[in-house]
Design an enzyme around this catalytic site. Structure first.
Site, PDB file in Angstrom:
ATOM      1  CE  LYS A  63     151.050  65.904 -20.742  1.00  9.77           C
ATOM      2  NZ  LYS A  63     150.559  65.112 -21.891  1.00  9.77           N
ATOM      3  N   GLY A 128     157.491  58.716 -20.198  1.00  7.77           N
ATOM      4  CA  GLY A 128     156.887  59.918 -19.530  1.00  7.77           C
ATOM      5  C   GLY A 128     155.435  59.973 -19.204  1.00  7.77           C
ATOM      6  N   GLY A 129     155.115  61.162 -18.616  1.00  6.69           N
ATOM      7  CA  GLY A 129     153.756  61.633 -18.254  1.00  6.69           C
ATOM      8  C   GLY A 129     152.821  60.947 -19.191  1.00  6.69           C
ATOM      9  N   GLY A 228     150.338  63.822 -33.894  1.00  3.14           N
ATOM     10  CA  GLY A 228     149.511  64.017 -32.633  1.00  3.14           C
ATOM     11  C   GLY A 228     148.501  65.138 -32.667  1.00  3.14           C
TER      12      GLY A 228
END
Length: 249
Positions: A63, A128-129, A228
């Site tokens: 990403k 992270g991204g 998610g």
């Protein structure tokens, strides 16, 4: 036939191909969606030459790494510092790639209905991204974010720093790490679940399995939990609007 797809390092857990294939069939759209596993991001330069390629989604761990390959960034993606959606255009015979971040849209739409007045501070597990979009939205919603990682750095707590007092002050926990993703369902971040209460909300960006070990242990402590999947649906729909309608969102 228009082509779309997802780039990442390991994609066996992805829902994107099923989601878009069913969407194309249902809406009688002449297009296909493929999974493009890239061992290294340098292979992206060759991938984008694929005939008919109109758009890409981006997942772990690219990403941020994909951004230098793009010609333009949407202002929100630029501010977030991560891209999960790429619009591919052909302008005067040349490729033009524009990056967007629809993770932020999907997360905000999914999280907002769950928030309570006590959710004023949040712990973000992972740096992270994916975590960049979460940080952006939490700040937008007026929630004070705090990164947590395996190693302590300036402005970032380590897991061993998560005392009962720290967890009590942060009633929202967002897991942005891949720990617990299928097939490694017995794993989870080194988070002290014993400090969770019924006032906590644990949001795990993982959607496969449906309930991660982190969420199961949190639920058993009385905390509210959310996986998610709704966020993934939201970001996918937003990506399709960018690709299909050629609009800013």
């Amino acid at each position: 036939m228009d082509r779309y797809g997802l780039i990442g390092k390991v994609l066996v857990h992805s829902f994107s191909k099923k989601f878009f294939t069913e969407k194309f069939e249902k809406e009688q759209i002449d297009a296909r969606y493929d999974l493009f596993e890239l061992p290294v991001i340098d292979e992206f330069a060759e991938l984008i030459k694929t005939d008919g390629l109109c758009g890409l989604n981006v997942t772990i761990p690219y990403k941020q790494e994909v951004m230098p390959f793009l010609n333009e960034l949407d202002p929100m993606a630029e501010e977030i510092g991560a891209v999960n959606t790429i619009q591919i255009n052909h302008i005067n015979g040349k490729l033009s790639l524009k990056g967007f971040n629809t993770d932020a849209i999907g997360f905000e739409d999914s999280l907002t209905p769950l928030l309570k007045p006590c959710h004023t501070k949040a712990l973000i597990l992972g740096t992270g991204g994916a975590s960049k979009a979460i940080l952006y939205i939490l700040r937008k919603l007026g929630i004070e974010p705090q990164y947590v990682s395996r190693s302590r750095k300036e402005g970032i707590l380590a897991y061993e720093d998560l005392t009962e007092k720290v967890v009590a002050e942060h009633k929202l926990i967002v897991n942005c790490t891949p720990s617990g993703t299928f097939p490694k369902v017995d794993e989870m971040p080194a988070f002290p679940v014993e400090y969770l209460t019924k006032d906590h909300l644990v949001y795990d960006l993982i959607y496969n399995p449906e309930e991660t070990m982190l969420c199961r242990l949190a639920r058993e402590r009385g905390a509210a939990t959310k996986n998610g999947l709704e966020m993934l649906h939201g970001q996918a729909i937003a990506a399709w609007k960018i690709w299909n309608l050629r609009i800013k969102i």
